[in-house]
Design an enzyme around this catalytic site. Structure first.
Site, mmCIF file in Angstrom:
data_model
loop_
_atom_site.group_PDB
_atom_site.id
_atom_site.type_symbol
_atom_site.label_atom_id
_atom_site.label_comp_id
_atom_site.label_asym_id
_atom_site.label_seq_id
_atom_site.Cartn_x
_atom_site.Cartn_y
_atom_site.Cartn_z
ATOM 1 N N ARG A 185 26.304 88.985 -10.714
ATOM 2 C CA ARG A 185 25.976 90.119 -9.847
ATOM 3 C C ARG A 185 24.472 90.310 -9.748
ATOM 4 N NH1 ARG A 185 24.545 95.123 -11.475
ATOM 5 N NH2 ARG A 185 24.841 96.899 -10.050
ATOM 6 N N CYS A 231 21.932 97.695 -15.602
ATOM 7 C CA CYS A 231 22.076 96.336 -15.079
ATOM 8 C C CYS A 231 22.661 95.365 -16.104
ATOM 9 C CB CYS A 231 20.710 95.797 -14.626
ATOM 10 S SG CYS A 231 19.864 96.810 -13.400
#
Length: 274
Positions: free
Chosen positions: A186, A145
């Site tokens: 994101r 991530c």
């Protein structure tokens, strides 16, 4: 086994950086390990209803065959793409294999994602150093991530070909801040969509039995993945403008792999009947 394949691939590509007559074999070992990893990960991808990476795994088989064929011939084009992979691993390895560095990066991204979520009106509670909770739903920030893989790959593209110091510095500023900031965006989108349940659609396709997973699936596995793909194409174009040699390499690789695929699919194409 999967983790060992990643480690083997990393070691092979790093050794490939050392000049020597056997370096092509290390590049081959690196590519083969990556393909093996993709196939061992298939059950995990299917459990997430993610079909993009399984498709990549299938396509990696002819890629490996063609790459191996031309590596053994010391073809400069596949040696160059192997150099790009090696540089990418050189950048990724410290964060992937030194826990202190990897965890530091995860903690930084977690804090910045949490701050960004609060700034746009979706505050979260930090349950642990990398686990966020909102509306009873938890999201864990892991190394994937942080965007470090995409940063490493694109810096490998920018730095893996011969270029001037000015071009390398420009490539860094094109790649690093852009990907890093957009990765935070994101994360914010995915976490907000999941915890607010923006996309609870088609559970028969997107569900995995976990409450609310459908919104995560559509936000993370579909929208964010497609958005990242489009963005990386645009970023690659910007790098090609900065380093013209990349455009020449990309064109030659396209012609090489397309030609080989055509020979496999249509082995008699271009042959005249006798």
């Amino acid at each position: 086994m999967k983790d060992y394949l990643v480690l083997i691939s990393c070691i092979c590509f790093l050794v490939f950086l050392i000049p020597g007559r056997f370096r092509k074999y290390f590049a081959l070992g690196g590519w083969a390990s990556i393909v093996g990893y993709l196939f061992l990960e298939l059950p995990y991808y299917f459990s997430l209803n993610n079909f993009m990476y399984p498709a990549i795994a299938v396509l990696s088989v002819p890629f490996l065959y063609i790459t191996a064929k031309y590596l053994l011939r010391d073809d400069p084009r596949v040696m160059q793409i192997s150099m790009i992979a090696a540089v990418a691993f050189l950048i990724y390895a410290p964060f992937g294999y030194i826990p202190a560095l990897g965890n530091w990066l995860i903690a930084v991204v977690t804090d910045q994602t949490s701050a960004a979520l609060a700034a746009v009106g979706y505050p979260v509670t930090l349950q642990t150093w990398n686990l966020m909770e909102r509306n009873g739903l938890q999201t864990e920030i892991i190394l994937a991530c942080t965007g470090i893989q995409s940063i490493a790959i694109m810096l490998g593209v920018a730095w893996g070909v011969q270029s001037t110091l000015k071009q390398k510095i420009a490539g860094f500023f094109i790649v690093f801040p852009t990907i890093y900031i957009l990765n935070i965006v994101r994360n914010v989108f995915v976490i907000a969509a999941y915890t607010e349940q923006w996309f609870p659609y088609l559970p028969e396709i997107a569900g995995n039995g976990e409450f609310g997973y459908e919104s995560f699936f559509w936000a993370h596995n579909v929208m964010a993945e497609l958005g990242a793909l489009i963005f990386l194409v645009i970023l690659a174009y910007a790098l090609f403008m900065n380093v013209p040699q990349l455009g020449i390499l990309a064109d030659s690789l396209y012609r090489l792999y397309r030609g080989e695929v055509e020979r496999i699919v249509r082995p008699n194409a271009g042959k005249t009947e006798r």
